[in-house]
Write an enzyme that holds these catalytic residues in place. Structure first.
Site, PDB file in Angstrom:
ATOM      1  N   HIS A  17       0.847  -1.208   0.000  1.00 37.86           N
ATOM      2  CA  HIS A  17       0.000   0.000   0.000  1.00 37.86           C
ATOM      3  C   HIS A  17       0.882   1.258   0.000  1.00 37.86           C
ATOM      4  O   HIS A  17       0.624   2.210  -0.738  1.00 37.86           O
ATOM      5  CB  HIS A  17      -0.865   0.059   1.265  1.00 37.86           C
ATOM      6  CG  HIS A  17      -1.917  -0.998   1.366  1.00 37.86           C
ATOM      7  ND1 HIS A  17      -2.097  -1.764   2.494  1.00 37.86           N
ATOM      8  CD2 HIS A  17      -2.871  -1.411   0.500  1.00 37.86           C
ATOM      9  CE1 HIS A  17      -3.100  -2.598   2.314  1.00 37.86           C
ATOM     10  NE2 HIS A  17      -3.594  -2.409   1.106  1.00 37.86           N
ATOM     11  N   LYS A  41     -16.139  -7.774   6.657  1.00 39.26           N
ATOM     12  CA  LYS A  41     -15.516  -8.693   7.630  1.00 39.26           C
ATOM     13  C   LYS A  41     -15.111  -7.890   8.859  1.00 39.26           C
ATOM     14  O   LYS A  41     -14.767  -6.708   8.744  1.00 39.26           O
ATOM     15  CB  LYS A  41     -14.264  -9.322   7.020  1.00 39.26           C
ATOM     16  CG  LYS A  41     -14.575 -10.478   6.100  1.00 39.26           C
ATOM     17  CD  LYS A  41     -13.303 -11.128   5.593  1.00 39.26           C
ATOM     18  CE  LYS A  41     -12.609 -10.259   4.573  1.00 39.26           C
ATOM     19  NZ  LYS A  41     -11.326 -10.710   4.105  1.00 39.26           N
ATOM     20  N   ARG A  90      -2.074  -5.772  -8.369  1.00 36.85           N
ATOM     21  CA  ARG A  90      -0.945  -6.663  -8.071  1.00 36.85           C
ATOM     22  C   ARG A  90      -0.810  -7.701  -9.181  1.00 36.85           C
ATOM     23  O   ARG A  90       0.025  -7.604 -10.048  1.00 36.85           O
ATOM     24  CB  ARG A  90      -1.154  -7.337  -6.714  1.00 36.85           C
ATOM     25  CG  ARG A  90      -0.939  -6.392  -5.546  1.00 36.85           C
ATOM     26  CD  ARG A  90      -1.469  -6.948  -4.282  1.00 36.85           C
ATOM     27  NE  ARG A  90      -2.886  -7.259  -4.412  1.00 36.85           N
ATOM     28  CZ  ARG A  90      -3.686  -7.574  -3.419  1.00 36.85           C
ATOM     29  NH1 ARG A  90      -3.213  -7.648  -2.203  1.00 36.85           N
ATOM     30  NH2 ARG A  90      -4.950  -7.828  -3.610  1.00 36.85           N
ATOM     31  N   SER A 128      -3.132  -7.338   3.127  1.00 40.13           N
ATOM     32  CA  SER A 128      -3.334  -7.261   4.579  1.00 40.13           C
ATOM     33  C   SER A 128      -3.669  -8.646   5.129  1.00 40.13           C
ATOM     34  O   SER A 128      -3.235  -9.003   6.230  1.00 40.13           O
ATOM     35  CB  SER A 128      -4.476  -6.287   4.896  1.00 40.13           C
ATOM     36  OG  SER A 128      -4.191  -5.008   4.392  1.00 40.13           O
TER      37      SER A 128
END
Ligand code: PNS
Length: 164
Positions: A17, A41, A90, A128
């Site tokens: 990030h 979540k 990514r 993450s």
């Protein structure tokens, strides 16, 4: 002045990030890192903690602001007079979801462009979720998260490991 929004959950911010933030900060006059308040979540870090970690990690970059946001991203972008949304891509696996979000956002507000940036090759695998999974399983996460927030993350990993 060109303002871009870099949105995400940042639970927690990773070196991947941070790499995107640095690259965006060179392209735009101002980059607002927009932290999603209500995640689907249950997050490891509260919205205040996620914002604080981002503030610590980006302390050396002058044209960055950290903000929380709820609701539609395009509404937040319009409120803040941003002309672009920055997303990190990514691997190929990110593409379909990101493409769907970019086109949805364009349909909702055609005046805001989505700009995709790629991170360093060595961060391509990072997320993450990977940081949390490796940390919980006792792996070394020191190269995955910014140095300034490493101790905060390790402390939370310890707390979460005790809860298991
Ligand atoms: O870090 P993440 O979890 O991949 O970030 C996802 C985020 C915050 C970019 C995405 O969930 C989002 O834009 N949420 C705001 C809701 C919205 O605008 N939805 C319509 C576009 S699909």
């Amino acid at each position: 002045m060109t303002t871009a929004i870099y949105p995400g959950s940042f639970d927690p911010v990773t070196v991947g990030h941070l790499d995107i933030i640095r690259r965006a900060a060179k392209l735009f006059d101002k980059v607002i890192v927009a932290v999603l308040v209500n995640m689907e979540k249950e997050p490891w870090f509260t919205i205040e903690e996620r914002m604080r970690l981002l503030e610590k990690a980006t302390a050396g970059i002058s044209n960055i602001e950290i903000a929380g946001f709820e609701g539609l991203l395009v509404d937040f972008a319009a409120q803040r007079s941003a002309s672009a949304i920055v997303k990190g891509l990514r691997a190929v696996s990110d593409f379909e979801y990101e493409f769907q979000m970019a086109l949805t956002n364009r349909k909702l507000d055609d005046s805001i462009e989505t700009v995709f940036l790629t991170s360093n090759a060595e961060n391509m695998f990072l997320s993450s979720s990977i940081v949390k999974q490796v940390g919980l399983l006792g792996g070394d996460i020191s190269t995955f998260v910014p140095e300034e927030i490493k101790e905060d993350i390790l402390l939370r990993i310890k707390q979460r490991s005790r809860q298991k």
